[in-house]
Design a protein around this motif. Structure first.
Motif, PDB file in Angstrom:
ATOM      1  N   PRO A   1       0.823  -1.213   0.000  1.00 47.45           N
ATOM      2  CA  PRO A   1       0.000   0.000   0.000  1.00 47.45           C
ATOM      3  C   PRO A   1       0.855   1.261   0.000  1.00 47.45           C
ATOM      4  O   PRO A   1       1.785   1.405   0.799  1.00 47.45           O
ATOM      5  CB  PRO A   1      -0.790  -0.135   1.307  1.00 47.45           C
ATOM      6  CG  PRO A   1      -0.841  -1.599   1.568  1.00 47.45           C
ATOM      7  CD  PRO A   1       0.462  -2.137   1.088  1.00 47.45           C
ATOM      8  N   GLY A   2       0.547   2.153  -0.926  1.00 44.64           N
ATOM      9  CA  GLY A   2       1.251   3.419  -0.996  1.00 44.64           C
ATOM     10  C   GLY A   2       2.632   3.363  -1.607  1.00 44.64           C
ATOM     11  O   GLY A   2       3.341   4.368  -1.627  1.00 44.64           O
TER      12      GLY A   2
ATOM     13  N   PRO B   1       6.947  -9.142   8.293  1.00 48.66           N
ATOM     14  CA  PRO B   1       5.799  -8.236   8.118  1.00 48.66           C
ATOM     15  C   PRO B   1       5.960  -7.305   6.917  1.00 48.66           C
ATOM     16  O   PRO B   1       4.978  -6.960   6.252  1.00 48.66           O
ATOM     17  CB  PRO B   1       5.779  -7.464   9.432  1.00 48.66           C
ATOM     18  CG  PRO B   1       6.340  -8.417  10.426  1.00 48.66           C
ATOM     19  CD  PRO B   1       7.421  -9.154   9.683  1.00 48.66           C
ATOM     20  N   GLU B   2       7.186  -6.909   6.617  1.00 50.23           N
ATOM     21  CA  GLU B   2       7.418  -6.014   5.480  1.00 50.23           C
ATOM     22  C   GLU B   2       7.240  -6.690   4.123  1.00 50.23           C
ATOM     23  O   GLU B   2       7.276  -6.018   3.089  1.00 50.23           O
ATOM     24  CB  GLU B   2       8.795  -5.362   5.562  1.00 50.23           C
ATOM     25  CG  GLU B   2       9.937  -6.330   5.750  1.00 50.23           C
ATOM     26  CD  GLU B   2      10.355  -6.476   7.197  1.00 50.23           C
ATOM     27  OE1 GLU B   2       9.467  -6.573   8.077  1.00 50.23           O
ATOM     28  OE2 GLU B   2      11.586  -6.519   7.456  1.00 50.23           O
ATOM     29  N   ASP B   3       7.043  -8.012   4.116  1.00 49.96           N
ATOM     30  CA  ASP B   3       6.742  -8.711   2.867  1.00 49.96           C
ATOM     31  C   ASP B   3       5.265  -8.600   2.490  1.00 49.96           C
ATOM     32  O   ASP B   3       4.859  -9.058   1.418  1.00 49.96           O
ATOM     33  CB  ASP B   3       7.110 -10.194   2.973  1.00 49.96           C
ATOM     34  CG  ASP B   3       8.609 -10.414   3.091  1.00 49.96           C
ATOM     35  OD1 ASP B   3       9.004 -11.273   3.892  1.00 49.96           O
ATOM     36  OD2 ASP B   3       9.370  -9.733   2.375  1.00 49.96           O
TER      37      ASP B   3
ATOM     38  N   GLY C   1      -3.045 -10.619  -9.337  1.00 53.70           N
ATOM     39  CA  GLY C   1      -2.409 -10.483  -8.036  1.00 53.70           C
ATOM     40  C   GLY C   1      -3.033 -11.357  -6.964  1.00 53.70           C
ATOM     41  O   GLY C   1      -4.201 -11.736  -7.047  1.00 53.70           O
ATOM     42  N   THR C   2      -2.230 -11.648  -5.949  1.00 50.48           N
ATOM     43  CA  THR C   2      -2.697 -12.390  -4.785  1.00 50.48           C
ATOM     44  C   THR C   2      -2.124 -11.713  -3.546  1.00 50.48           C
ATOM     45  O   THR C   2      -0.952 -11.331  -3.518  1.00 50.48           O
ATOM     46  CB  THR C   2      -2.291 -13.876  -4.866  1.00 50.48           C
ATOM     47  OG1 THR C   2      -2.860 -14.594  -3.773  1.00 50.48           O
ATOM     48  CG2 THR C   2      -0.786 -14.075  -4.861  1.00 50.48           C
ATOM     49  N   GLN C   3      -2.973 -11.572  -2.539  1.00 52.01           N
ATOM     50  CA  GLN C   3      -2.582 -10.827  -1.338  1.00 52.01           C
ATOM     51  C   GLN C   3      -1.774 -11.716  -0.393  1.00 52.01           C
ATOM     52  O   GLN C   3      -2.164 -12.853  -0.104  1.00 52.01           O
ATOM     53  CB  GLN C   3      -3.822 -10.316  -0.610  1.00 52.01           C
ATOM     54  CG  GLN C   3      -3.532  -9.610   0.700  1.00 52.01           C
ATOM     55  CD  GLN C   3      -2.910  -8.257   0.510  1.00 52.01           C
ATOM     56  OE1 GLN C   3      -3.413  -7.441  -0.254  1.00 52.01           O
ATOM     57  NE2 GLN C   3      -1.799  -7.994   1.206  1.00 52.01           N
ATOM     58  N   VAL C   4      -0.680 -11.179   0.092  1.00 48.68           N
ATOM     59  CA  VAL C   4       0.127 -11.834   1.126  1.00 48.68           C
ATOM     60  C   VAL C   4       0.182 -10.908   2.327  1.00 48.68           C
ATOM     61  O   VAL C   4       0.555  -9.736   2.201  1.00 48.68           O
ATOM     62  CB  VAL C   4       1.551 -12.134   0.618  1.00 48.68           C
ATOM     63  CG1 VAL C   4       2.440 -12.606   1.764  1.00 48.68           C
ATOM     64  CG2 VAL C   4       1.513 -13.171  -0.489  1.00 48.68           C
ATOM     65  N   THR C   5      -0.217 -11.438   3.471  1.00 46.92           N
ATOM     66  CA  THR C   5      -0.180 -10.666   4.709  1.00 46.92           C
ATOM     67  C   THR C   5       0.618 -11.454   5.744  1.00 46.92           C
ATOM     68  O   THR C   5       0.382 -12.652   5.926  1.00 46.92           O
ATOM     69  CB  THR C   5      -1.598 -10.402   5.229  1.00 46.92           C
ATOM     70  OG1 THR C   5      -2.345  -9.727   4.205  1.00 46.92           O
ATOM     71  CG2 THR C   5      -1.559  -9.526   6.471  1.00 46.92           C
ATOM     72  N   VAL C   6       1.529 -10.776   6.407  1.00 47.87           N
ATOM     73  CA  VAL C   6       2.387 -11.414   7.395  1.00 47.87           C
ATOM     74  C   VAL C   6       2.180 -10.714   8.730  1.00 47.87           C
ATOM     75  O   VAL C   6       2.398  -9.504   8.835  1.00 47.87           O
ATOM     76  CB  VAL C   6       3.867 -11.344   6.990  1.00 47.87           C
ATOM     77  CG1 VAL C   6       4.730 -12.123   7.981  1.00 47.87           C
ATOM     78  CG2 VAL C   6       4.059 -11.883   5.576  1.00 47.87           C
TER      79      VAL C   6
END
Length: 126
Positions: A41-42, A88-90, A119-124
């Motif tokens: 984001p951003g 987390p920064e990934d 696209g596919t979302q990755v959240t850590v």
């Protein structure tokens, strides 16, 4: 028409792993170099990894070296991104892209690529 469909994203704890897949159709997959990009984001979209037509050469961003591995299976028209030791920064949306051009010099440049997935979302999480 050409389609690139990513899968395998999700929520994972820091230190965990995910394996992304990108299934290609509508093109002669073995003739295309493939790349993975991500966009947080951003932030601007940035190159993560790339692989040549035959899989003989791979390229990585410094921030994923030793943690991520790109590979491909030309019999299944699929490229993979194995992501280990996630941070987390990934966190980002991860995109795969295909190009008929040589990627050796310009794999980081989004303009090199002809086709993109959704696209596919990755959240850590911590």
């Amino acid at each position: 028409q050409v389609q690139l469909v990513e899968s395998g994203g999700g929520l994972v704890q820091a230190g965990g792993s995910l394996r992304l897949s990108c299934a290609a159709s509508g093109l002669t997959f073995a003739n295309y170099g493939m790349g993975w990009f991500r966009q947080a984001p951003g932030k601007e979209r940035e190159s993560v990894a790339a692989i040549t037509w035959t899989g003989g050469n791979t390229y990585y961003a410094d921030f994923v070296k030793g943690r991520f591995t790109i590979s491909r299976d030309n019999t299944k028209n699929t490229v993979f991104l194995q992501m280990n030791s996630l941070k987390p920064e990934d966190r980002a949306i991860y995109y795969c892209a295909a190009t008929s051009k040589s990627i050796r010099m310009y794999y980081r440049d989004i303009r090199t690529y002809d086709y993109w997935g959704q696209g596919t979302q990755v959240t850590v999480s911590l």
